[in-house]
Motif scaffolding. Structure first.
Motif, PDB file in Angstrom:
ATOM      1  N   GLU A  83       0.841  -1.198   0.000  1.00  0.00           N
ATOM      2  CA  GLU A  83       0.000   0.000   0.000  1.00  0.00           C
ATOM      3  C   GLU A  83       0.883   1.257   0.000  1.00  0.00           C
ATOM      4  O   GLU A  83       0.600   2.227  -0.709  1.00  0.00           O
ATOM      5  CB  GLU A  83      -0.918  -0.018   1.236  1.00  0.00           C
ATOM      6  N   ALA A  84       1.949   1.228   0.775  1.00  0.00           N
ATOM      7  CA  ALA A  84       2.872   2.378   0.818  1.00  0.00           C
ATOM      8  C   ALA A  84       3.566   2.571  -0.530  1.00  0.00           C
ATOM      9  O   ALA A  84       3.804   3.705  -0.953  1.00  0.00           O
ATOM     10  CB  ALA A  84       3.902   2.191   1.936  1.00  0.00           C
ATOM     11  N   PHE A  85       3.858   1.467  -1.232  1.00  0.00           N
ATOM     12  CA  PHE A  85       4.460   1.581  -2.573  1.00  0.00           C
ATOM     13  C   PHE A  85       3.489   2.291  -3.526  1.00  0.00           C
ATOM     14  O   PHE A  85       3.893   3.045  -4.395  1.00  0.00           O
ATOM     15  CB  PHE A  85       4.797   0.192  -3.151  1.00  0.00           C
ATOM     16  N   ARG A  86       2.219   2.007  -3.345  1.00  0.00           N
ATOM     17  CA  ARG A  86       1.203   2.623  -4.214  1.00  0.00           C
ATOM     18  C   ARG A  86       1.170   4.136  -4.036  1.00  0.00           C
ATOM     19  O   ARG A  86       0.688   4.876  -4.888  1.00  0.00           O
ATOM     20  CB  ARG A  86      -0.196   2.068  -3.890  1.00  0.00           C
ATOM     21  N   TYR A  87       1.654   4.593  -2.883  1.00  0.00           N
ATOM     22  CA  TYR A  87       1.686   6.032  -2.623  1.00  0.00           C
ATOM     23  C   TYR A  87       3.084   6.623  -2.820  1.00  0.00           C
ATOM     24  O   TYR A  87       3.325   7.763  -2.483  1.00  0.00           O
ATOM     25  CB  TYR A  87       1.146   6.328  -1.214  1.00  0.00           C
ATOM     26  N   GLY A  88       3.992   5.807  -3.347  1.00  0.00           N
ATOM     27  CA  GLY A  88       5.276   6.358  -3.752  1.00  0.00           C
ATOM     28  C   GLY A  88       6.447   6.114  -2.820  1.00  0.00           C
ATOM     29  O   GLY A  88       7.534   6.661  -3.040  1.00  0.00           O
ATOM     30  N   ALA A  89       6.271   5.319  -1.772  1.00  0.00           N
ATOM     31  CA  ALA A  89       7.389   5.062  -0.865  1.00  0.00           C
ATOM     32  C   ALA A  89       8.414   4.150  -1.534  1.00  0.00           C
ATOM     33  O   ALA A  89       8.062   3.087  -2.042  1.00  0.00           O
ATOM     34  CB  ALA A  89       6.898   4.441   0.432  1.00  0.00           C
ATOM     35  N   ALA A  90       9.671   4.569  -1.535  1.00  0.00           N
ATOM     36  CA  ALA A  90      10.718   3.766  -2.158  1.00  0.00           C
ATOM     37  C   ALA A  90      11.278   2.755  -1.166  1.00  0.00           C
ATOM     38  O   ALA A  90      11.770   1.699  -1.545  1.00  0.00           O
ATOM     39  CB  ALA A  90      11.828   4.672  -2.685  1.00  0.00           C
ATOM     40  N   LYS A  91      11.220   3.127   0.107  1.00  0.00           N
ATOM     41  CA  LYS A  91      11.699   2.213   1.152  1.00  0.00           C
ATOM     42  C   LYS A  91      10.642   2.184   2.248  1.00  0.00           C
ATOM     43  O   LYS A  91      10.212   3.239   2.716  1.00  0.00           O
ATOM     44  CB  LYS A  91      12.979   2.763   1.777  1.00  0.00           C
ATOM     45  N   VAL A  92      10.250   0.988   2.632  1.00  0.00           N
ATOM     46  CA  VAL A  92       9.263   0.874   3.703  1.00  0.00           C
ATOM     47  C   VAL A  92       9.861   0.032   4.835  1.00  0.00           C
ATOM     48  O   VAL A  92      10.270  -1.111   4.616  1.00  0.00           O
ATOM     49  CB  VAL A  92       7.958   0.227   3.200  1.00  0.00           C
ATOM     50  N   PHE A  93       9.962   0.624   5.995  1.00  0.00           N
ATOM     51  CA  PHE A  93      10.477  -0.092   7.165  1.00  0.00           C
ATOM     52  C   PHE A  93       9.304  -0.663   7.945  1.00  0.00           C
ATOM     53  O   PHE A  93       8.414   0.079   8.360  1.00  0.00           O
ATOM     54  CB  PHE A  93      11.299   0.859   8.044  1.00  0.00           C
ATOM     55  N   CYS A  94       9.297  -1.980   8.088  1.00  0.00           N
ATOM     56  CA  CYS A  94       8.199  -2.631   8.787  1.00  0.00           C
ATOM     57  C   CYS A  94       8.710  -3.272  10.066  1.00  0.00           C
ATOM     58  O   CYS A  94       9.644  -4.069  10.036  1.00  0.00           O
ATOM     59  CB  CYS A  94       7.581  -3.713   7.906  1.00  0.00           C
ATOM     60  N   ALA A  95       8.081  -2.900  11.173  1.00  0.00           N
ATOM     61  CA  ALA A  95       8.374  -3.562  12.441  1.00  0.00           C
ATOM     62  C   ALA A  95       7.136  -4.345  12.805  1.00  0.00           C
ATOM     63  O   ALA A  95       6.070  -3.753  12.961  1.00  0.00           O
ATOM     64  CB  ALA A  95       8.705  -2.535  13.511  1.00  0.00           C
ATOM     65  N   GLU A  96       7.265  -5.666  12.871  1.00  0.00           N
ATOM     66  CA  GLU A  96       6.082  -6.431  13.280  1.00  0.00           C
ATOM     67  C   GLU A  96       6.416  -7.354  14.439  1.00  0.00           C
ATOM     68  O   GLU A  96       7.457  -7.994  14.471  1.00  0.00           O
ATOM     69  CB  GLU A  96       5.410  -7.152  12.114  1.00  0.00           C
ATOM     70  N   ASP A  97       5.508  -7.335  15.406  1.00  0.00           N
ATOM     71  CA  ASP A  97       5.741  -8.054  16.654  1.00  0.00           C
ATOM     72  C   ASP A  97       4.380  -8.113  17.349  1.00  0.00           C
ATOM     73  O   ASP A  97       3.686  -7.099  17.436  1.00  0.00           O
ATOM     74  CB  ASP A  97       6.741  -7.241  17.498  1.00  0.00           C
ATOM     75  N   GLU A  98       4.030  -9.279  17.809  1.00  0.00           N
ATOM     76  CA  GLU A  98       2.734  -9.448  18.471  1.00  0.00           C
ATOM     77  C   GLU A  98       2.558  -8.424  19.606  1.00  0.00           C
ATOM     78  O   GLU A  98       1.472  -7.909  19.842  1.00  0.00           O
ATOM     79  CB  GLU A  98       2.642 -10.897  18.990  1.00  0.00           C
ATOM     80  N   ARG A  99       3.659  -8.084  20.274  1.00  0.00           N
ATOM     81  CA  ARG A  99       3.592  -7.145  21.403  1.00  0.00           C
ATOM     82  C   ARG A  99       3.290  -5.714  20.949  1.00  0.00           C
ATOM     83  O   ARG A  99       3.011  -4.836  21.754  1.00  0.00           O
ATOM     84  CB  ARG A  99       4.928  -7.146  22.159  1.00  0.00           C
ATOM     85  N   LEU A 100       3.382  -5.474  19.629  1.00  0.00           N
ATOM     86  CA  LEU A 100       3.182  -4.114  19.107  1.00  0.00           C
ATOM     87  C   LEU A 100       1.820  -3.947  18.439  1.00  0.00           C
ATOM     88  O   LEU A 100       1.563  -2.953  17.768  1.00  0.00           O
ATOM     89  CB  LEU A 100       4.286  -3.780  18.097  1.00  0.00           C
ATOM     90  N   LYS A 101       0.976  -4.948  18.636  1.00  0.00           N
ATOM     91  CA  LYS A 101      -0.362  -4.951  18.034  1.00  0.00           C
ATOM     92  C   LYS A 101      -1.105  -3.656  18.386  1.00  0.00           C
ATOM     93  O   LYS A 101      -1.708  -3.022  17.539  1.00  0.00           O
ATOM     94  CB  LYS A 101      -1.102  -6.169  18.592  1.00  0.00           C
ATOM     95  N   ASP A 102      -1.042  -3.294  19.660  1.00  0.00           N
ATOM     96  CA  ASP A 102      -1.632  -2.024  20.087  1.00  0.00           C
ATOM     97  C   ASP A 102      -0.507  -1.025  20.311  1.00  0.00           C
ATOM     98  O   ASP A 102       0.589  -1.398  20.725  1.00  0.00           O
ATOM     99  CB  ASP A 102      -2.403  -2.217  21.403  1.00  0.00           C
ATOM    100  N   TYR A 103      -0.818   0.230  20.066  1.00  0.00           N
ATOM    101  CA  TYR A 103       0.196   1.270  20.226  1.00  0.00           C
ATOM    102  C   TYR A 103       0.662   1.373  21.673  1.00  0.00           C
ATOM    103  O   TYR A 103      -0.152   1.460  22.600  1.00  0.00           O
ATOM    104  CB  TYR A 103      -0.365   2.627  19.782  1.00  0.00           C
ATOM    105  N   LEU A 104       1.978   1.350  21.853  1.00  0.00           N
ATOM    106  CA  LEU A 104       2.594   1.578  23.161  1.00  0.00           C
ATOM    107  C   LEU A 104       3.742   2.567  22.951  1.00  0.00           C
ATOM    108  O   LEU A 104       4.591   2.370  22.077  1.00  0.00           O
ATOM    109  CB  LEU A 104       3.152   0.276  23.737  1.00  0.00           C
ATOM    110  N   THR A 105       3.772   3.616  23.741  1.00  0.00           N
ATOM    111  CA  THR A 105       4.735   4.691  23.517  1.00  0.00           C
ATOM    112  C   THR A 105       6.186   4.206  23.441  1.00  0.00           C
ATOM    113  O   THR A 105       6.885   4.465  22.449  1.00  0.00           O
ATOM    114  CB  THR A 105       4.654   5.722  24.659  1.00  0.00           C
ATOM    115  N   LEU A 106       6.634   3.528  24.486  1.00  0.00           N
ATOM    116  CA  LEU A 106       8.068   3.266  24.603  1.00  0.00           C
ATOM    117  C   LEU A 106       8.633   2.385  23.483  1.00  0.00           C
ATOM    118  O   LEU A 106       9.629   2.758  22.863  1.00  0.00           O
ATOM    119  CB  LEU A 106       8.398   2.706  25.987  1.00  0.00           C
ATOM    120  N   PRO A 107       8.028   1.214  23.184  1.00  0.00           N
ATOM    121  CA  PRO A 107       8.596   0.425  22.090  1.00  0.00           C
ATOM    122  C   PRO A 107       8.477   1.099  20.726  1.00  0.00           C
ATOM    123  O   PRO A 107       9.394   0.994  19.901  1.00  0.00           O
ATOM    124  CB  PRO A 107       7.792  -0.884  22.134  1.00  0.00           C
ATOM    125  N   TYR A 108       7.391   1.816  20.497  1.00  0.00           N
ATOM    126  CA  TYR A 108       7.233   2.512  19.206  1.00  0.00           C
ATOM    127  C   TYR A 108       8.310   3.584  19.049  1.00  0.00           C
ATOM    128  O   TYR A 108       8.899   3.750  17.987  1.00  0.00           O
ATOM    129  CB  TYR A 108       5.831   3.136  19.092  1.00  0.00           C
TER     130      TYR A 108
END
Lengths: 334, 268
Positions: A48-73
């Motif tokens: 989806e980000a490529f469709r909007y022109g992003a050349a590099k997309v950094f993805c962080a995926e982790d079950e613990r990050l499912k909901d927004y939490l300040t410190l890890p984000y």
């Protein structure tokens, strides 16, 4: 670099709006657009980000990050920003962006401008210094009816949070052939990043949906009382619309619920028709509605600034005029 | 439960909500001197949460911290009248011109001197509206943060439970202490009023004033020098890009106007 917040497993609207804006800023400078996506599962969102022109997309995926939490984000964002050293970092001025961006800015030692409604690249002179190609962050200031331009010329990235709905979102006809880079969250995150834990989460009733309303009848402090606001509900109902309000009217208790608040600290709307009743037209309010297709202002003060941005201005008592209009619309429909 | 030492960050602001015609000049700018100076509304919500903890747990202490000119001691005094134990004003020319980064640094340095268990702050101020100071103070101290809180409740195990609202959800979260929590919004309890007995008792008590020397820390981070953002322009918006059509509010004009709205499908 754009921080793309996720919502219900997809990229949020404001993320797509910022990617669109970021793509234009990158084109102006000959730079590159990058996206940062953090969540439970995010790799599939890179497309989806490529469709909007992003050349590099950094993805962080982790079950613990499912909901927004300040410190890890913030930890992840800091890591990616330090590695990539973007010139600009943008996030939506949502409850997530407004929680994360200030901490990240202090962590990076960078200047941050909150709640921008416009961004421009340009040269700036300030106190005898000349700055070339800096990001001018434009936001309504606390002094009513002023737009303030803020720059952070000496620190990188230049950071800003941007209001939802103020930038248009436009996907490319053809997605870019971008790169998706996975962030190693296991190595990065520490135990103390989870000092805050979510015990319970309930979706809030979104009884009022101003964003998709085609007609908005809004009232300001000039409505004078909660009883007087009733007439606005009648008109809104008649037109199949919603009732909105200024902060002053809500603070005064004329109408309940901040979900009706339109303006700088409320929401931004672009209805087909906006009827402003008893609203003076301070910039804190008008930034949230001035892109409405048609604006009718009703205010007894002929000098009220709201009249100047209206297509049709009626100088008169708001309650009486609205009551009158209700009767007239009824007649016209017969 | 052991008493908590709570610092509450407060700011004196111009009450822009009281903006009425008389205070708006012909160019659309507000005459700030014509408006009252008050304690930022969200900060009072934060103070109320602190006072409720103090009511509940014996031995708790509520200390107000504000940065500003000498007259900002008014908000500290106001807070003491409402129930806070003491007030500390950070006032020094070297703090002048501070953006949120430099402000939060000074507040964090002051907090470090007091070493509270918990810092409560307003979610955002009505003049700056940035909501930066709480999270940035937390960062300087290396503490967790919780924003958009409506209610703060200490737990038996020494953590605190917080009810907060995000754009889409209401959450209950728990955090270890020390932590910074910002409070505000329509769901946060209003602050109790001043207590007459306290007014009489504390009217003459001077508030503590700390300067940059008292705070120590990295002095280059204070004031203008510690502020990465610069306001380069403030421009009054001169509206009038539209060709406004003026409609009279008498019976006939309105009738003709509404008929046109219906005809042109603006009103359906």
């Amino acid at each position: 670099m754009i921080f793309c917040q996720t919502r219900d497993g997809a990229l949020s609207e404001v993320g797509l709006e910022l990617l669109t804006k970021g793509r234009r800023l990158a084109a102006e400078t000959g730079g590159e657009l990058e996206a940062l996506i953090i969540g439970g599962r995010t790799a599939h969102l890179a497309e989806e980000a490529f469709r909007y022109g992003a050349a590099k997309v950094f993805c962080a995926e982790d079950e613990r990050l499912k909901d927004y939490l300040t410190l890890p984000y913030v930890r992840i964002a800091k890591h990616v920003v330090e590695a990539e050293q973007p010139d600009i970092f943008l996030a939506g001025a949502t409850s997530v962006g407004r929680d994360m961006a200030p901490r990240l800015a202090a962590e990076l030692g960078c200047g941050l401008t909150a709640d921008c409604t416009a961004l421009e690249l340009g040269d700036c002179s300030y106190r005898g210094n000349e700055y070339k190609g800096v990001l001018k962050c434009i936001r309504p200031s606390f002094v009513a009816n002023q737009l303030t331009t803020i720059i952070s010329p000496s620190t990188r990235p230049q950071m800003a949070t941007i209001r939802e709905g103020v930038m248009a979102k436009e996907p490319l006809g053809k997605p870019v052939q971008g790169k998706c880079i996975m962030v190693d969250t296991t190595a990065l995150l520490k135990k103390e990043d989870f000092a805050v834990s979510i015990i319970e989460k309930t979706a809030r009733e979104r009884g009022v949906d101003l964003k998709s309303a085609k007609v908005i009848v809004a009232g300001g402090y000039g409505m004078g009382s909660a009883e007087n606001f009733e007439v606005l509900f009648r008109l809104a109902e008649m037109l199949g619309g919603e009732v909105g309000a200024t902060r002053a009217a809500i603070d005064a208790g004329y109408v309940g619920g901040y979900e009706r608040m339109i303006g700088q600290t409320g929401i931004t709307v672009r209805p087909k028709l906006y009827i402003a009743c008893g609203i003076s037209g301070q910039v804190q309010h008008t930034v949230g509605m001035d892109k409405s297709a048609c604006i009718i202002s009703i205010n007894c003060d002929a000098d009220a600034p709201i009249h100047r941005i209206a297509d049709y201005a009626i100088v008169g008592d708001a309650v009486k005029t609205v009551e009158h209009m209700i009767a007239l619309i009824k007649n016209n429909r017969r | 439960m052991k008493g908590l030492k709570i610092a509450v960050l407060v700011k004196q602001v111009t009450d822009t909500r009281e903006t009425v015609e008389a205070t708006v000049g012909a160019d659309g700018t507000i005459d700030r001197n014509a408006l009252p100076a008050i304690c930022n509304p969200d900060d009072l919500n934060a103070l109320e949460q602190a006072l409720r903890i103090k009511d509940r747990i014996d031995g708790s202490q509520v200390i107000l911290i504000s940065m500003g000119p000498q007259r900002a001691e008014e908000v500290l005094r106001d807070g003491i009248y409402r129930g806070a134990d003491e007030g500390i004003l950070l006032s020094d020319r070297r703090f002048a011109g501070a953006d949120t980064m430099a402000t939060s640094y000074a507040l964090a340095m002051a907090a470090r001197r007091i070493s509270p268990d918990l810092i409560l702050a307003g979610r955002q101020s009505i003049d700056g509206d940035t909501a930066h100071v709480g999270p940035q103070t937390a960062l300087w101290l290396g503490w967790p943060q919780v924003t958009y809180a409506e209610q703060v409740t200490p737990c038996e195990d020494g953590s605190i439970e917080i009810r907060r609202v995000s754009d889409d959800e209401t959450e209950v979260v728990r955090t270890t202490l020390p932590a910074v929590v910002t409070v505000g919004g329509s769901g946060a309890a209003e602050c109790r009023p001043s207590n007459v007995r306290r007014i009489l008792e504390y009217k003459k008590q001077p508030v503590t004033v700390w300067t940059a020397d008292d705070l120590g820390g990295d002095t280059s981070r204070y004031g203008l020098g510690g502020s990465p953002t610069q306001v380069v322009e403030s421009r009054t918006i001169v509206a009038g890009h539209k060709d406004t059509e003026w409609v009279a509010s008498d019976e006939n004009s309105l009738s003709e106007f509404v008929a046109r709205l219906v005809e042109s499908h603006i009103v359906e």
